[in-house]
Design a protein around this motif. Sequence first.
Motif, PDB file in Angstrom:
ATOM      1  N   TYR A  61       0.720  -1.071   0.028  1.00 42.98           N
ATOM      2  CA  TYR A  61       0.010  -0.082   0.030  1.00 42.98           C
ATOM      3  C   TYR A  61       0.872   1.468   0.111  1.00 42.98           C
ATOM      4  O   TYR A  61       0.367   2.220  -0.576  1.00 42.98           O
ATOM      5  CB  TYR A  61      -1.026  -0.016   1.235  1.00 42.98           C
ATOM      6  CG  TYR A  61      -2.042  -1.056   1.387  1.00 42.98           C
ATOM      7  CD1 TYR A  61      -2.337  -1.860   0.141  1.00 42.98           C
ATOM      8  CD2 TYR A  61      -2.810  -1.142   2.276  1.00 42.98           C
ATOM      9  CE1 TYR A  61      -3.401  -2.840   0.055  1.00 42.98           C
ATOM     10  CE2 TYR A  61      -3.864  -2.165   2.391  1.00 42.98           C
ATOM     11  CZ  TYR A  61      -4.083  -3.135   1.164  1.00 42.98           C
ATOM     12  OH  TYR A  61      -4.997  -4.065   1.440  1.00 42.98           O
ATOM     13  N   ALA A  62       2.149   0.967   0.481  1.00 45.57           N
ATOM     14  CA  ALA A  62       2.755   2.508   0.749  1.00 45.57           C
ATOM     15  C   ALA A  62       3.874   2.556  -0.632  1.00 45.57           C
ATOM     16  O   ALA A  62       4.247   3.641  -0.947  1.00 45.57           O
ATOM     17  CB  ALA A  62       3.640   2.316   2.038  1.00 45.57           C
ATOM     18  N   ASP A  98      12.752   2.559   6.270  1.00 43.69           N
ATOM     19  CA  ASP A  98      13.614   3.294   5.558  1.00 43.69           C
ATOM     20  C   ASP A  98      12.710   4.711   4.904  1.00 43.69           C
ATOM     21  O   ASP A  98      11.765   4.612   4.228  1.00 43.69           O
ATOM     22  CB  ASP A  98      14.020   2.496   4.148  1.00 43.69           C
ATOM     23  CG  ASP A  98      15.082   3.392   3.549  1.00 43.69           C
ATOM     24  OD1 ASP A  98      14.984   4.212   2.997  1.00 43.69           O
ATOM     25  OD2 ASP A  98      16.222   2.919   3.477  1.00 43.69           O
ATOM     26  N   ALA A  99      13.185   5.735   5.416  1.00 43.07           N
ATOM     27  CA  ALA A  99      12.493   7.164   5.151  1.00 43.07           C
ATOM     28  C   ALA A  99      12.423   7.259   3.522  1.00 43.07           C
ATOM     29  O   ALA A  99      11.631   7.966   2.940  1.00 43.07           O
ATOM     30  CB  ALA A  99      12.932   8.497   6.005  1.00 43.07           C
ATOM     31  N   GLU A 100      13.501   7.180   2.849  1.00 42.49           N
ATOM     32  CA  GLU A 100      13.595   7.398   1.482  1.00 42.49           C
ATOM     33  C   GLU A 100      13.000   6.398   0.704  1.00 42.49           C
ATOM     34  O   GLU A 100      12.070   6.668  -0.209  1.00 42.49           O
ATOM     35  CB  GLU A 100      15.174   7.317   1.028  1.00 42.49           C
ATOM     36  CG  GLU A 100      16.030   8.137   1.541  1.00 42.49           C
ATOM     37  CD  GLU A 100      15.761   9.788   1.546  1.00 42.49           C
ATOM     38  OE1 GLU A 100      15.082   9.760   0.313  1.00 42.49           O
ATOM     39  OE2 GLU A 100      16.097  10.537   2.422  1.00 42.49           O
ATOM     40  N   GLN A 101      12.805   5.158   0.950  1.00 44.17           N
ATOM     41  CA  GLN A 101      12.173   4.065   0.314  1.00 44.17           C
ATOM     42  C   GLN A 101      10.816   4.508   0.290  1.00 44.17           C
ATOM     43  O   GLN A 101       9.922   4.121  -0.824  1.00 44.17           O
ATOM     44  CB  GLN A 101      12.694   2.407   0.740  1.00 44.17           C
ATOM     45  CG  GLN A 101      11.817   1.529  -0.074  1.00 44.17           C
ATOM     46  CD  GLN A 101      12.182   0.271   0.591  1.00 44.17           C
ATOM     47  OE1 GLN A 101      12.831  -0.272   1.750  1.00 44.17           O
ATOM     48  NE2 GLN A 101      11.992  -0.766  -0.020  1.00 44.17           N
ATOM     49  N   TYR A 102      10.187   4.773   1.542  1.00 49.22           N
ATOM     50  CA  TYR A 102       8.785   4.844   1.784  1.00 49.22           C
ATOM     51  C   TYR A 102       8.429   6.405   1.665  1.00 49.22           C
ATOM     52  O   TYR A 102       7.411   6.665   2.370  1.00 49.22           O
ATOM     53  CB  TYR A 102       8.325   4.259   3.219  1.00 49.22           C
ATOM     54  CG  TYR A 102       8.508   2.734   3.255  1.00 49.22           C
ATOM     55  CD1 TYR A 102       7.212   1.806   3.038  1.00 49.22           C
ATOM     56  CD2 TYR A 102       9.803   2.259   3.226  1.00 49.22           C
ATOM     57  CE1 TYR A 102       7.528   0.388   2.834  1.00 49.22           C
ATOM     58  CE2 TYR A 102       9.738   0.689   3.421  1.00 49.22           C
ATOM     59  CZ  TYR A 102       8.647   0.093   3.215  1.00 49.22           C
ATOM     60  OH  TYR A 102       8.754  -1.418   3.013  1.00 49.22           O
ATOM     61  N   GLY A 103       9.372   7.138   1.016  1.00 48.34           N
ATOM     62  CA  GLY A 103       9.146   8.618   1.180  1.00 48.34           C
ATOM     63  C   GLY A 103       7.811   9.118   0.756  1.00 48.34           C
ATOM     64  O   GLY A 103       7.291  10.168   1.084  1.00 48.34           O
ATOM     65  N   GLU A 104       7.457   8.598  -0.569  1.00 44.85           N
ATOM     66  CA  GLU A 104       6.180   9.142  -1.047  1.00 44.85           C
ATOM     67  C   GLU A 104       4.872   8.598  -0.329  1.00 44.85           C
ATOM     68  O   GLU A 104       4.084   9.824  -0.174  1.00 44.85           O
ATOM     69  CB  GLU A 104       6.021   8.397  -2.631  1.00 44.85           C
ATOM     70  CG  GLU A 104       4.875   9.076  -3.436  1.00 44.85           C
ATOM     71  CD  GLU A 104       4.680   8.205  -4.547  1.00 44.85           C
ATOM     72  OE1 GLU A 104       3.646   8.326  -5.051  1.00 44.85           O
ATOM     73  OE2 GLU A 104       5.456   7.331  -4.972  1.00 44.85           O
ATOM     74  N   ALA A 105       4.789   7.721   0.406  1.00 44.67           N
ATOM     75  CA  ALA A 105       3.819   7.358   1.312  1.00 44.67           C
ATOM     76  C   ALA A 105       3.748   8.314   2.435  1.00 44.67           C
ATOM     77  O   ALA A 105       2.675   8.813   2.833  1.00 44.67           O
ATOM     78  CB  ALA A 105       3.744   5.983   1.668  1.00 44.67           C
TER      79      ALA A 105
END
Length: 604
Positions: free
Chosen positions: A123-124, A149-156
């Motif tokens: 979902y993220a 991981d803030a970058e990997q999930y940044g868009e969400a």
Amino acid sequence: MKRTSAFQPHSVEREDRADGTILLRSKHELTKPVARTGDWLLKWADKAPDRVFLAERSGAGWREETYASVLQKVRAVGSSLLARGLGPETPILVISGNGVDHGILALAAQYVGVPIVPVAEQYALIHGAHGRLREAIRLIGPRMVYAVDAEQYGEALDLDVLQGVEIVCSRPGSRSVTAFADLLKGDNATDPDAAFDTVTADTVGKILMTSGSTSSPKGVLTTHRMMCVNQEQLADALPFLRARPPVIVDWLPWNHVFGGSHNFNMMLANGGSLYIDDGKPVKGLFDRTVENLKLKTGTLAFNVPLGFGMLLSALEADRDLRRRFFEDLDLIFYAGASLPQEVWAGFERMTYEIKGEIPLMTSSWGLTETAPSAMMQQEPAPRSGIVGVPVNGVTVKLIPDEDMRCEIRVKGPNIMPGYFNDPEKTKAAFDEEGYFITGDAMVFLDEKDPDKGMRFDGRISEDFKLQSGTWVRAAQLKLDMLSRLAPLASDLIVTGADRGQIGVMIFPNVAELTREGFALQEDGGAYSCELLQGEIHRRLSERAREISGSSALVSRAIVLSDPPSMPEGEMTAKGNLNARKVLTRRAALLERLYIDNDPAVVTI
């Protein structure tokens, strides 16, 4: 053949009511459970402080956390949560997958009485699935969100619905978020053990989102009692869990009740070790699972049928891995659809060759709302597909039809109290006697001997009638068709409601078809391939000669060119198809399926 694993023999009490309803319950007593998941952690941190509890891949090896180190970090994180004012009314949302920090955060939240809410990482990570994530966020209203991981999930993490919510990440990168390391520092102004003393069996430990395969996702209130009782039910059925600490190398996602409650808590309750497999049974990721198994093997093997099918092939190709995988194995356990019999037989053959005996090969039945196990086949089964008898403490209510196919309802201490913030759906979920209405169907293996167990027979809502009034048991028919069409089909939908014939809409195994040289040509959402259609025609015709009656005769098929879409709701995070969504979104293709002269349609 000799079996290696001890089990509790089936001993079922049957009560037949005047209205035809049947009640089943185990004659065995349920072992008294602990009250809270934290009680398990305290026990094993005292009895086996240096034993590995949680581990994940780190470089060429594993990051391993012992019971003592996990308890220390749980207390520290718990104190940090309390310092932020978090409590029973302020859930924590987890949007990334399995990991050691995720596990520590979940246990810390449960230790101090804060509900944890893990959702599917897809979902993220998938832009088109952010609607599902928004839906969960609006329902839950979290005060904190965790992602590894803030970058990997940044868009969400940038979604507007998370404005004002504290974001915690194990790898913050350059983003302005709270580092998980800051939570590990603790807060001396709060007392996590005092908060733990206020946690009871009725405290909500987690909220699990249902898959949404038959309706909109709901938040299942999962109490400490549900989780603690269910582990005693499992250990009562499988006493080898208490005899020696179990070990698993497991990928099953913690946002789902199988991986996150059944498997995770089984290790914690019995002083076991959970090595997190960061592979998955999909192309491109299964090689990582094989790599992980070469580093570490377990005493229990949990998987879905697709995963076991891929694992069987890998073990056949690697004798050393085969030997190490089976030499200490107590249990092979599948969940979801029935394990193909050829895969079942392959594992029996291999393990007998390695050990001269066979571990318990089995399955169970349950739902998110039942924590999950409500029935279990703890005795050796002659084949796959059997889900057994009620676990200790559970009463099963069966409402049979004229064919002795039974709607199943359940009652027991492992059943949910209700859905999060949804009193109407909660009320509708229980009958007048307090039994949870599951919507599933079962059939007896032997109606005269309930100890032989039952077989899952699909969901009542998936059944439909043909124009003739003939009932079609869609779930069981789907399993048969998947077996018949293997490996050409990766999944399929059974059609025919209010029509004259049964059809199938096939999602193909494109990799297999390409490998076999099928020249696939797209035709308005379907594949038109004379060679492939000829093979499907041959298999459908062969099957038609073996069956009688219109309720199981599949006479037409179409191969879909577009895979199921998670953003459009055609596929759940667990990988299950939402048949209603598929049929609605692809209504034009459904109509084509019933046109005899369409070049993409196979008819017999």
